[in-house]
Motif scaffolding. Structure first.
Motif, PDB file in Angstrom:
ATOM      1  N   MET A 355       3.187   9.927   4.522  1.00 48.96           N
ATOM      2  CA  MET A 355       3.368  10.501   3.187  1.00 48.96           C
ATOM      3  C   MET A 355       4.797  10.984   2.967  1.00 48.96           C
ATOM      4  O   MET A 355       5.309  10.958   1.845  1.00 48.96           O
ATOM      5  N   SER A 356       5.448  11.428   4.044  1.00 46.93           N
ATOM      6  CA  SER A 356       6.818  11.921   3.911  1.00 46.93           C
ATOM      7  C   SER A 356       7.837  10.811   3.713  1.00 46.93           C
ATOM      8  O   SER A 356       9.019  11.087   3.479  1.00 46.93           O
ATOM      9  N   LEU A 357       7.421   9.555   3.816  1.00 45.68           N
ATOM     10  CA  LEU A 357       8.350   8.428   3.663  1.00 45.68           C
ATOM     11  C   LEU A 357       8.515   7.983   2.216  1.00 45.68           C
ATOM     12  O   LEU A 357       9.225   7.009   1.964  1.00 45.68           O
ATOM     13  N   SER A 358       7.890   8.680   1.280  1.00 48.66           N
ATOM     14  CA  SER A 358       7.918   8.225  -0.107  1.00 48.66           C
ATOM     15  C   SER A 358       9.328   8.217  -0.676  1.00 48.66           C
ATOM     16  O   SER A 358       9.653   7.376  -1.522  1.00 48.66           O
ATOM     17  N   HIS A 359      10.184   9.122  -0.233  1.00 49.51           N
ATOM     18  CA  HIS A 359      11.560   9.192  -0.750  1.00 49.51           C
ATOM     19  C   HIS A 359      12.594   8.871   0.321  1.00 49.51           C
ATOM     20  O   HIS A 359      13.771   9.190   0.153  1.00 49.51           O
ATOM     21  N   SER A 360      12.159   8.249   1.403  1.00 51.99           N
ATOM     22  CA  SER A 360      13.087   7.906   2.476  1.00 51.99           C
ATOM     23  C   SER A 360      13.824   6.609   2.146  1.00 51.99           C
ATOM     24  O   SER A 360      13.256   5.670   1.575  1.00 51.99           O
ATOM     25  N   ASP A 361      15.118   6.582   2.491  1.00 47.57           N
ATOM     26  CA  ASP A 361      15.915   5.377   2.259  1.00 47.57           C
ATOM     27  C   ASP A 361      15.925   4.461   3.477  1.00 47.57           C
ATOM     28  O   ASP A 361      16.825   3.636   3.645  1.00 47.57           O
ATOM     29  N   SER A 362      14.923   4.598   4.341  1.00 48.81           N
ATOM     30  CA  SER A 362      14.811   3.762   5.529  1.00 48.81           C
ATOM     31  C   SER A 362      13.984   2.521   5.229  1.00 48.81           C
ATOM     32  O   SER A 362      13.448   2.356   4.131  1.00 48.81           O
ATOM     33  N   ALA A 363      13.874   1.668   6.238  1.00 45.91           N
ATOM     34  CA  ALA A 363      13.059   0.464   6.071  1.00 45.91           C
ATOM     35  C   ALA A 363      11.585   0.818   5.942  1.00 45.91           C
ATOM     36  O   ALA A 363      10.853   0.191   5.167  1.00 45.91           O
ATOM     37  N   LEU A 364      11.142   1.837   6.670  1.00 43.29           N
ATOM     38  CA  LEU A 364       9.754   2.263   6.548  1.00 43.29           C
ATOM     39  C   LEU A 364       9.481   2.863   5.174  1.00 43.29           C
ATOM     40  O   LEU A 364       8.388   2.697   4.619  1.00 43.29           O
ATOM     41  N   GLY A 365      10.461   3.577   4.613  1.00 38.10           N
ATOM     42  CA  GLY A 365      10.297   4.096   3.263  1.00 38.10           C
ATOM     43  C   GLY A 365      10.179   2.992   2.240  1.00 38.10           C
ATOM     44  O   GLY A 365       9.359   3.060   1.313  1.00 38.10           O
TER      45      GLY A 365
END
Length: 440
Positions: A355-365
């Motif tokens: 859920m914390s990946l919603s605003h991540s600029d990573s590949a998983l995000g």
């Protein structure tokens, strides 16, 4: 008495135990003794007598159901005596047909175990269980402490002290100073507002207005009681953290002195030390995976340990977590593919990390946001948690390092895959796709 191995038995010397609160019923194969069923008490000397009898009967593997917490002393004592103990799910025994009403539970367990119809549940090593018990106790303390914070907020609101409207964290530096001053006997809003930290967005006048209320004696008493419970739990949490640090230090091969309590103001150093401890224990740094923080990695390692060899492959691991689709097919048609409900703590930690990946600029995000365009967020969250579980499994079993390729690289790969799929589709229809502006 001669012991003969029947061809249709996988474990000919297996025993079954029906675990209870005050007594345990034990069944061994009929060729081992004239009285294959015995009852033992729940005291330690009774458990020792049970182990002696099982060893005398030549038993090498024991199956017992996970009944409450009563199975834990039996499991640990029998395991310490060299017996191989299988903890089985009661649902497995229930779903196997053919049970007769005149057969005791321990005899039925022994029969199913001898024919290899039961599967052992996952239980980490003994040293991991020690760490897991302390970590779970810490989690319970944190939950209890949060509940007492809510009681303090309720007491303040009942006195019309709207502290939560001007301060986001009531138990922060400013909030704690104000509450402790109120409990100490201070009632002047102007004096209480002087505790305002310079980073608080609300002005001192706004805090004065929020602290103007009616000071009811009963609510002040409840506020003081809640603050006392909060401080008491905080002392227990400090002891729990010290115990966790010592346990992690025993499992860490790092030369950094992380067993000492960090000095005041060295929060970043303490976090680095904890991260180094966990990395040394696991053999890899799981915090490199986007979305997995120190709390998530701590929960994963304290629940699983570092040895995942009990799982045949990554698919079995994800299925145990409850992150695989439970496909129900009837007549060649998929009826349902929902994942089963589970209270697995590792599953919950992975879903929170996803859920914390919603605003991540990573590949998983980028992967999570791409799934959100195709399905609803709960399903995308479960699918992303499944991907995180695979990464954790491969890092712990193979020692592979995680390298984030970034959002741009992920989007470029997705674009190349889409172009390749379009070209294959056009080729099947007898066409050829060329970029715009390219020569014919």
């Amino acid at each position: 008495m001669a012991m003969r191995k029947r061809e249709d038995e996988v474990f000919p010397n297996a025993a079954g135990i029906d675990v209870g609160a005050s007594s345990h019923w034990v069944a061994v194969p009929g060729h081992c003794t004239d009285a294959p069923v015995r009852e033992f008490g729940a005291m330690t000397d009774d458990l020792q007598a049970m182990a002696e009898w099982l060893l005398a009967c030549g038993v090498d593997v024991v199956a017992l159901e996970s009944t409450g917490v009563y199975w834990i002393p039996v499991y640990e004592l029998l395991e310490s005596r060299g017996l191989k103990v299988w903890l089985v799910d009661a649902r497995q025994v229930k779903y196997v047909p053919g049970r007769k009403s005149d057969v005791a539970d321990c005899q039925w367990l022994q029969k199913l175990m001898s024919h290899g119809l039961l599967r052992a549940a996952f239980r980490p090593a003994a040293d991991v269980c020690v760490l897991r018990a302390v970590a779970r106790s810490r989690e319970v303390l944190l939950t209890e402490q949060a509940s007492w914070v809510q009681r303090m907020q309720k007491a303040l609101v009942q006195m019309n002290i709207q502290l939560t409207e001007v301060i986001s964290d009531v138990m922060g530096q400013t909030g704690q100073a104000i509450i402790r001053d109120i409990v100490a006997g201070q009632r002047d809003p102007a004096v209480l507002a002087r505790h305002r930290h310079r980073r608080i967005k609300a002005s001192e006048q706004d805090i004065v207005r929020a602290l103007t209320g009616h000071w009811r004696e009963e609510h002040l008493f409840v506020l003081g009681q809640a603050l006392g419970m909060y401080d008491d739990i905080a002392r227990h949490l400090h002891k729990c953290d010290a115990k966790l640090q010592s346990l992690l230090a025993e499992r860490s091969a790092s030369s950094v002195d992380v067993g000492k309590t960090p000095r005041a103001g060295s929060k970043a150093r303490a976090q680095f030390d904890l991260r180094q401890q966990l990395a040394n224990w696991a053999g890899c740094d799981l915090t490199r995976i986007n979305g997995l923080g120190l709390d998530s990695v701590m929960k994963i390692l304290s629940e699983l340990g570092t040895d995942l060899s009990r799982f045949a492959n990554v698919k079995h691991f994800c299925s145990w977590l409850g992150l695989c689709p439970a496909t129900k097919i009837s007549g060649g048609k998929v009826i349902s593919a929902r994942t089963k409900r589970s209270a697995n703590r590792v599953r919950q930690a992975l879903k929170m990390a996803a859920m914390s990946l919603s605003h991540s600029d990573s590949a998983l995000g980028a992967f999570y946001r791409k799934l959100c365009t195709r399905m609803d967020k709960p399903r995308a969250n479960t699918a992303t948690a499944h991907k995180l579980a695979r990464l954790v499994y491969f890092m712990l079993t193979r020692g592979e390092a995680f390298v984030d390729e970034g959002q741009q690289r992920y989007e470029q790969q997705q674009r190349e895959r889409s172009i390749a799929a379009l070209k294959r589709r056009a080729a099947t229809l007898g066409f050829q796709i060329n970029p715009i502006g390219a020569a014919a």
